[in-house]
Scaffold this active site. Sequence first.
Site, PDB file in Angstrom:
ATOM      1  N   ALA A  51       0.831  -1.194   0.000  1.00 36.25           N
ATOM      2  CA  ALA A  51       0.000   0.000   0.000  1.00 36.25           C
ATOM      3  C   ALA A  51       0.868   1.248   0.000  1.00 36.25           C
ATOM      4  CB  ALA A  51      -0.977  -0.039   1.163  1.00 36.25           C
ATOM      5  N   SER A  52       0.594   2.185   0.876  1.00 32.86           N
ATOM      6  CA  SER A  52       1.280   3.474   0.859  1.00 32.86           C
ATOM      7  C   SER A  52       2.697   3.441   1.410  1.00 32.86           C
ATOM      8  CB  SER A  52       0.450   4.502   1.635  1.00 32.86           C
ATOM      9  OG  SER A  52      -0.760   4.726   0.962  1.00 32.86           O
ATOM     10  N   VAL A  53       3.130   2.332   1.950  1.00 31.10           N
ATOM     11  CA  VAL A  53       4.490   2.246   2.479  1.00 31.10           C
ATOM     12  C   VAL A  53       5.514   2.465   1.372  1.00 31.10           C
ATOM     13  CG1 VAL A  53       6.165   0.688   3.545  1.00 31.10           C
ATOM     14  CG2 VAL A  53       3.825   0.770   4.395  1.00 31.10           C
TER      15      VAL A  53
END
Length: 118
Positions: A51-53
């Site tokens: 995801a946004s990592v």
Amino acid sequence: MKLLCKICIRVGFNGNVLIAKNGKILYQNSFGWANYLLKDSLKIDSKFELASVSKPLTGIGILKLVEEGKLKLDQTINDFYPNFPYPDITIKQLLSHRSGLPNYVYFSEEHWKEKRRV
């Protein structure tokens, strides 16, 4: 490493930990649940959705390339992918979330379902 285990357990850390030096794994362990509702414990080979990592890591990589003179922020995606269907979108716009690209979640689910059938 025992202190690390105690801290992870105490704060309720949920994830996998890997500490390496010079390519040698010094420590690895899993903490928490792969699926909390099913009480399925994480394992060292559990898969994660990033995801946004990955966004800050990608941004840092791009800015390093800019710093080294290998990319320019005003270059367009079409410089790299000539047939990209959204013209004139720059690297800077992508990094600042100002590209105007449609949200892939709105159309990707059907694509992924088709791929799974194959």
